[in-house]
Design a protein around this motif. Structure first.
Motif, PDB file in Angstrom:
ATOM      1  N   ILE A   3      36.711  45.859  36.211  1.00  0.00           N
ATOM      2  CA  ILE A   3      37.981  46.533  36.467  1.00  0.00           C
ATOM      3  C   ILE A   3      38.090  46.888  37.948  1.00  0.00           C
ATOM      4  CG2 ILE A   3      39.285  48.652  36.004  1.00  0.00           C
ATOM      5  CD1 ILE A   3      39.349  46.615  33.732  1.00  0.00           C
ATOM      6  N   GLN A   6      38.856  43.843  39.844  1.00  0.00           N
ATOM      7  CA  GLN A   6      40.261  43.488  39.625  1.00  0.00           C
ATOM      8  C   GLN A   6      41.176  44.354  40.505  1.00  0.00           C
ATOM      9  OE1 GLN A   6      41.538  41.057  37.018  1.00  0.00           O
ATOM     10  NE2 GLN A   6      43.021  41.236  38.667  1.00  0.00           N
ATOM     11  N   GLN A   7      40.874  45.640  40.578  1.00  0.00           N
ATOM     12  CA  GLN A   7      41.712  46.525  41.403  1.00  0.00           C
ATOM     13  C   GLN A   7      41.627  46.134  42.876  1.00  0.00           C
ATOM     14  OE1 GLN A   7      43.871  48.032  40.035  1.00  0.00           O
ATOM     15  NE2 GLN A   7      43.305  49.634  38.590  1.00  0.00           N
ATOM     16  N   GLY A 141      34.381  38.670  36.426  1.00  0.00           N
ATOM     17  CA  GLY A 141      35.074  39.302  35.302  1.00  0.00           C
ATOM     18  C   GLY A 141      36.518  39.656  35.599  1.00  0.00           C
ATOM     19  N   GLY A 264      44.853  53.176  39.970  1.00  0.00           N
ATOM     20  CA  GLY A 264      43.874  52.831  38.947  1.00  0.00           C
ATOM     21  C   GLY A 264      42.939  53.973  38.594  1.00  0.00           C
TER      22      GLY A 264
ATOM     23  N   GLU B 219      50.677  55.768  31.676  1.00  0.00           N
ATOM     24  CA  GLU B 219      50.776  55.411  33.090  1.00  0.00           C
ATOM     25  C   GLU B 219      52.226  55.503  33.557  1.00  0.00           C
ATOM     26  OE1 GLU B 219      48.192  54.967  34.994  1.00  0.00           O
ATOM     27  OE2 GLU B 219      46.811  55.126  33.312  1.00  0.00           O
ATOM     28  N   ALA B 229      50.220  45.712  38.946  1.00  0.00           N
ATOM     29  CA  ALA B 229      48.872  45.196  38.708  1.00  0.00           C
ATOM     30  C   ALA B 229      47.870  46.332  38.533  1.00  0.00           C
ATOM     31  CB  ALA B 229      48.467  44.287  39.862  1.00  0.00           C
ATOM     32  N   ALA B 230      47.981  47.380  39.360  1.00  0.00           N
ATOM     33  CA  ALA B 230      46.986  48.455  39.313  1.00  0.00           C
ATOM     34  C   ALA B 230      47.008  49.171  37.965  1.00  0.00           C
ATOM     35  CB  ALA B 230      47.225  49.436  40.445  1.00  0.00           C
ATOM     36  N   ILE B 231      48.202  49.588  37.524  1.00  0.00           N
ATOM     37  CA  ILE B 231      48.234  50.331  36.252  1.00  0.00           C
ATOM     38  C   ILE B 231      47.915  49.411  35.080  1.00  0.00           C
ATOM     39  CG2 ILE B 231      49.689  52.255  36.969  1.00  0.00           C
ATOM     40  CD1 ILE B 231      52.090  50.843  35.860  1.00  0.00           C
ATOM     41  N   THR B 233      45.891  46.890  35.134  1.00  0.00           N
ATOM     42  CA  THR B 233      44.444  46.677  35.127  1.00  0.00           C
ATOM     43  C   THR B 233      43.752  47.850  34.439  1.00  0.00           C
ATOM     44  OG1 THR B 233      44.579  45.432  37.167  1.00  0.00           O
ATOM     45  CG2 THR B 233      42.433  46.325  36.600  1.00  0.00           C
ATOM     46  N   LYS B 234      44.233  49.047  34.753  1.00  0.00           N
ATOM     47  CA  LYS B 234      43.649  50.224  34.114  1.00  0.00           C
ATOM     48  C   LYS B 234      43.885  50.165  32.599  1.00  0.00           C
ATOM     49  CE  LYS B 234      43.567  55.175  33.961  1.00  0.00           C
ATOM     50  NZ  LYS B 234      44.370  56.365  34.177  1.00  0.00           N
ATOM     51  N   SER B 237      41.571  47.957  30.711  1.00  0.00           N
ATOM     52  CA  SER B 237      40.232  48.495  30.443  1.00  0.00           C
ATOM     53  C   SER B 237      40.214  49.360  29.191  1.00  0.00           C
ATOM     54  CB  SER B 237      39.737  49.293  31.647  1.00  0.00           C
ATOM     55  OG  SER B 237      40.478  50.493  31.765  1.00  0.00           O
ATOM     56  N   LEU B 262      47.186  39.027  34.305  1.00  0.00           N
ATOM     57  CA  LEU B 262      45.933  39.777  34.280  1.00  0.00           C
ATOM     58  C   LEU B 262      45.140  39.531  33.005  1.00  0.00           C
ATOM     59  CD1 LEU B 262      47.185  43.150  35.734  1.00  0.00           C
ATOM     60  CD2 LEU B 262      45.487  41.665  36.760  1.00  0.00           C
TER      61      LEU B 262
END
Lengths: 307, 456
Positions: A3, A6-7, A141, A264, B219, B229-231, B233-234, B237, B262
Motif C-alpha cells: 500500500i 502504491q501511494q 505488490g 492515505g 474517505e 488514487a490515494a483514497i 489505495t487506502k 487495503s 488500481l
C-alpha cells in the motif's frame, strides 16, 4: 508495504503532472517576475485541442500512439499560439507598468480563456478516447499502468531537456541574461522581446503536453479543469522556489507525494480525528512551514542571488 | 533580484487576489434574453426564478436543469393560460449559483429583489438550503427538482418543496441494497463534503449498519477533484465488497475508472448525482456492472414520460439528469396557480401543498413538510455501456406493481423470441428460463398489489 509503494507511485504520477505545469509558471516568473495565472487555462486548452483532434482521428485506422502524437502536435501548436498571443496582448503593453497590473490582466485572461473554452467545447465533460494500449504492471505488490510509467518518464525527460536548453544553449543563456537584468541584456544585444515571447511559447508547449497527460490519465477534460490544476501547480512552484526550474520539479513531485501520503495515512495516524478531506490542509501546512523557514522556497535561494 | 525582498508576501497577496478574482466569475445576463416588446392585450407576466450552476464543474447538470425548466415554460406559454381573468405569460429568470452556497444566497437575494412569483431550484442541496431562508422570508414559493438533503424541508419553511425523494429515503434504499442484494459485509464510503454528498453518505452508512453491514473506512474528496488514487489505495487495503460514493458524476466516473486501474475489485454504488450518461462516458468500461439509484421511476414507464424524453432530446440533446424533475417542478407550480386562480405568491402557495399532479417522473403529492409523498427509488446498473433499469424500491406500491407487470410482459416476449430462434434442447432451456422469470415477475406484481390493497 504494498500500500505504501502504491501511494508513492500515486504521488509520483500526480507530482510529475504538477511539476510539468509548475515549470510553465516558474519559467515566466523567472524571466519577467510575473505570475501567469492563465497558465492553467493554457493546459486546459491543450487538453481540449488534443482530445478534439484525437477524437477526429480515432476511426482513421492509424495506430493509437501515432494518433496521440498528432493530437499532441496540434495541441502544442494551438497552445503556443495562445501563449504567444497572451503575452503580446495582455503582458507586453504592461511591461513597464507596476507589478500588480499584469497580474490583474493575467487573471482576466484566465477568465476569458475559460469562457471561450466553455463556448467552444460546451459545458459537458469530454472523455479521452481509449485508443492507447494500456497494460497493468505489478511492482512490489503495487499496480502501475503503462500510461503512468510513460507519464513519469516523459515528464522527467522533458524537464531534463528544458534544463539542458536553459543551461547549455545560446537561447538559454539569453533567457538567463534576460532574467538577471532585462535592460543590461538588451544592451548586450539580446532581443528581449523575442526571448520573452519564446519563453511563453516553450512554456505553452509544456502546458500542451501536461494537458494531454492529465486528460489521458484521468480520461477527462472540462473547460474548468485548468483552475484547480493551475492553483496546485502554482503552489508546487512556490514550494520548490518559484523562478527556479529544479525547484518547480522538486516542488511538483513533493506536492504530489504529500497529497498522496496525506490522504492515505492522515486518517489512520490521527485515529480518525482528521480524515482524507484534510489532504489539502496538510499540503498547505507543509507549504507554510517551508515558507516560514525558507521564504524563497526549497531551492529558491540561487535565483534570488543571481537576480 | 529587485522583487526578491518580500517574495512570500507578494505571493500571498497574489494568491488572495487570484482567489477573489476567481470567485467572481461572469454572470449571465438573464434580462438580455427576455423579450421587451410590450404586450398588446392586458397580460400578466409571471416571473419564475431558476437557479443552478451554469459555470464550474457541474455546469452540464445546471444547463440540463435550465433546459427542463425552459421546456416547461415554453409549453405553458404555448397553451396561453388564463388565470384570474388575465392572460398569463411565464418568463424564466435563469441564475447561476456556481454550486457555491455563498453565491447561492447572492442570486437568491437578486431574485427576491426582482420580485419573482416563484423559484425553481436550486440544483445542489448546499445552495438550496441557505437560499431557502431568503425565499421563506420573502414569502416566495420554492420547488427544487434535485435538492435531496433532508435539512431543506426540515427547517419548517412553508415555502420549501421538492419533487424528488429525499436522501433519507434514498440512502436507506441504497444501504439496504448494498447489504442485502449485493450481499456486502463491509463497505467503504466516500463523499464529496457537499451538503448533498455528505448527507447521502451519512444516510447510507446508517442503513448499512442497521442491516448488519460494516463500514470499513470513510474517505473524503471534493466536488472539484479528479485524482482519487490515494483514497482508493487506502480503501483497497481495507478490502471492502462495495464502494459507495456520495457525490456527482464528474467525480464518480473517473473514480470508477481509477478503481479499476488500481485493481480494486469492489462493486461501485452511487446515488442520483452519478446516475448520468456522463458517468459512463468518463468512467469508460470500468463502469460496466456498477450501480446507481435515482428517485422516481424510469421515464419510459411513466405516462407521458417517453413523449417528454423524445421532445427534450430533439430540442436540447440527451437528458443529463434532473431535467424531467425540474420540468415537473415548473408544472406543479403552474398547476397550483391555476387552482388558486392567482399568480400571487401568497395566494397560490397554500395550493402547492395540496398538489395532486401526475408528472413525468412520478405522481406528485407533498407531505406537511414539503417532501414528496411515497417517493420511489429506482436502481440502475450499467450494462453494455448504458444504464439499465433494475427495480423500483419503495414508493407507491401500485407503481411498483405496474413496473413489475411491464417487466413480466417484457420477459415473456423475450423468451418467446428466443424460443422461436433457437431449436431443440436450447429452446426448451431458454423457454423454461423465460417462463420462470415471467412467473417471478408476476409474483412480484401480485405481492405489490397485495401490499397496495392492504395499505388501502
Amino acid at each position: 508495504m504494498d500500500i505504501f509503494v502504491q501511494q508513492i507511485i500515486n504521488g509520483l504520477v500526480l507530482g510529475s503532472i504538477y511539476a510539468l505545469v509548475a515549470l510553465g509558471y516558474t519559467m515566466v516568473y523567472g524571466i519577467m517576475g510575473l505570475i501567469n495565472f492563465a497558465h492553467g487555462e493554457v493546459v486546459m486548452i491543450g487538453a481540449m485541442v488534443a482530445i478534439t483532434v484525437i477524437k477526429l482521428l480515432a476511426d482513421s485506422g492509424l495506430p493509437g500512439v501515432v494518433i496521440v502524437l498528432i493530437g499532441l502536435f496540434a495541441a502544442a501548436v494551438a497552445c503556443m499560439a495562445v501563449g504567444f498571443t497572451i503575452e503580446r496582448v495582455a503582458y507586453r503593453p504592461l511591461r513597464k507598468a507596476p507589478k500588480l497590473a499584469p497580474l490583474i490582466t493575467a487573471i482576466g485572461v484566465s477568465i476569458v480563456l475559460q469562457n471561450v473554452a466553455m463556448l467552444v467545447w460546451g459545458r459537458n465533460y469530454h472523455s479521452f478516447p481509449p485508443i492507447l494500449p494500456t497494460s497493468q504492471h505489478e511492482i512490489l505488490g503495487a499496480t502501475i499502468t503503462s500510461l503512468q510509467v510513460a507519464i513519469v518518464l516523459i515528464a522527467a525527460l522533458t524537464m531534463a531537456g528544458l534544463m539542458l536548453l536553459v543551461h547549455r544553449t545560446r537561447l538559454g543563456r539569453a533567457m538567463r541574461a534576460t532574467s538577471e537584468n532585462p535592460a543590461i541584456a538588451q544592451l548586450m544585444g539580446v532581443d528581449i522581446d523575442r526571448i520573452i515571447s519564446l519563453t511563453f511559447v516553450i512554456g505553452s508547449a509544456l502546458a500542451a503536453l501536461a494537458g494531454l497527460m492529465v486528460s489521458a490519465n484521468y480520461s477527462i477534460a472540462h473547460y474548468y479543469m485548468g483552475f484547480i490544476l493551475g492553483l496546485k501547480a502554482f503552489t508546487a512552484a512556490v514550494l520548490g522556489g518559484i523562478g527556479n526550474l529544479a525547484g518547480a520539479m522538486l516542488g511538483g513531485i513533493l506536492l504530489g507525494l504529500i497529497e498522496s501520503l496525506g490522504a492515505g495515512y492522515i486518517g489512520d495516524l490521527t485515529g480518525g480525528f482528521l480524515g482524507s478531506h484534510y489532504q489539502d490542509v496538510f499540503a498547505f501546512f507543509v507549504l507554510i512551514c517551508v515558507l516560514v523557514f525558507r521564504p524563497s522556497g526549497l531551492v529558491g535561494e540561487k535565483v534570488a542571488e543571481r537576480a | 533580484m529587485h522583487f526578491s525582498r518580500v517574495p512570500s508576501m507578494t505571493l500571498a497577496i497574489v494568491a488572495a487576489i487570484a482567489l477573489i478574482g476567481c470567485g467572481q466569475k461572469e454572470e449571465p445576463k438573464p434580462q438580455a434574453a427576455a423579450p421587451v416588446a410590450p404586450p398588446p392585450k392586458p397580460e400578466i407576466v409571471v416571473k419564475l426564478g431558476h437557479v443552478a450552476p451554469l459555470t464550474g464543474p457541474q455546469a452540464h447538470l445546471g444547463k440540463d436543469n435550465e433546459n427542463g425548466a425552459m421546456m416547461a415554460i415554453e409549453e405553458l406559454n404555448a397553451k396561453a393560460l388564463e388565470i384570474g381573468g388575465a392572460k398569463i405569460k411565464f418568463e424564466l429568470l435563469p441564475e447561476d449559483d456556481q454550486a457555491d452556497p455563498k453565491q447561492g444566497t447572492i442570486v437568491a437575494q437578486k431574485l427576491v429583489d426582482a420580485k419573482v412569483n416563484g423559484v425553481i431550484g436550486h440544483l445542489n442541496s448546499g445552495t438550496t438550503i441557505p437560499a431557502s431562508k431568503l425565499y421563506f422570508d420573502a414569502g416566495i414559493p420554492q420547488i427544487s427538482g434535485s435538492a435531496t438533503n433532508p435539512k431543506y424541508t426540515e427547517q419548517g419553511f412553508s415555502t420549501a418543496f421538492r419533487v424528488m425523494a429525499n436522501d433519507v429515503q434514498q440512502g436507506k434504499v441504497l444501504g439496504d441494497y448494498a447489504a442485502k442484494q449485493l450481499a456486502a459485509k463491509t463497505v467503504a464510503i466516500i463523499d464529496d463534503r457537499s451538503a448533498y454528498g455528505q448527507g447521502l453518505a451519512d444516510e447510507f452508512e446508517k442503513a448499512v449498519v442497521a442491516a448488519g453491514g460494516k463500514v470499513a473506512t470513510r474517505e473524503f474528496t471534493t466536488d472539484k477533484a479528479t485524482d482519487f488514487a490515494a483514497i482508493l489505495t487506502k480503501i483497497k487495503s481495507k478490502k471492502p465488497e462495495v464502494v459507495f460514493y456520495g457525490g456527482m458524476d464528474a467525480q464518480g466516473g473517473p473514480m470508477a475508472k481509477q478503481m479499476k486501474t488500481l485493481g480494486l475489485k469492489a462493486k461501485f454504488l452511487t446515488g442520483d448525482g452519478g446516475c448520468t450518461p456522463e458517468f459512463i462516458k468518463l468512467g469508460g468500461d470500468a463502469t460496466e456492472g456498477q450501480y446507481c439509484s435515482l428517485p422516481g421511476v424510469p421515464l419510459d414507464q411513466m405516462p407521458g414520460g417517453k413523449a417528454f424524453g423524445d421532445k427534450f432530446t430533439a430540442k436540447y440533446g440527451q437528458i443529463q439528469l434532473y431535467a424531467p424533475y425540474v420540468y415537473d417542478a415548473v408544472m406543479v407550480m403552474a398547476d397550483a396557480m391555476k387552482r388558486a386562480n392567482s399568480v400571487e405568491s401568497a395566494k397560490f402557495l397554500p395550493e402547492i401543498g395540496k398538489t395532486d399532479y401526475q408528472g413525468v417522473t412520478t405522481k406528485i403529492n407533498f407531505d406537511e413538510k414539503g417532501d414528496l409523498k411515497n417517493g420511489a427509488i429506482s436502481m440502475y446498473q450499467v450494462k453494455a455501456g448504458k444504464w439499465e433499469y433494475l427495480e423500483t424500491i419503495g414508493g407507491s406500491p401500485v407503481e411498483a406493481a405496474k413496473a413489475a407487470v411491464a417487466e413480466a410482459a417484457g420477459a415473456i416476449k423475450e423468451a418467446a423470441k428466443d424460443a422461436a430462434t433457437t431449436t431443440g434442447e436450447a429452446a426448451k432451456e431458454v423457454a423454461k428460463d423465460g417462463v420462470k422469470a415471467a412467473a417471478d415477475a408476476v409474483k412480484a406484481a401480485a405481492d405489490a398489489t397485495k401490499a397496495a390493497v392492504e395499505k388501502k
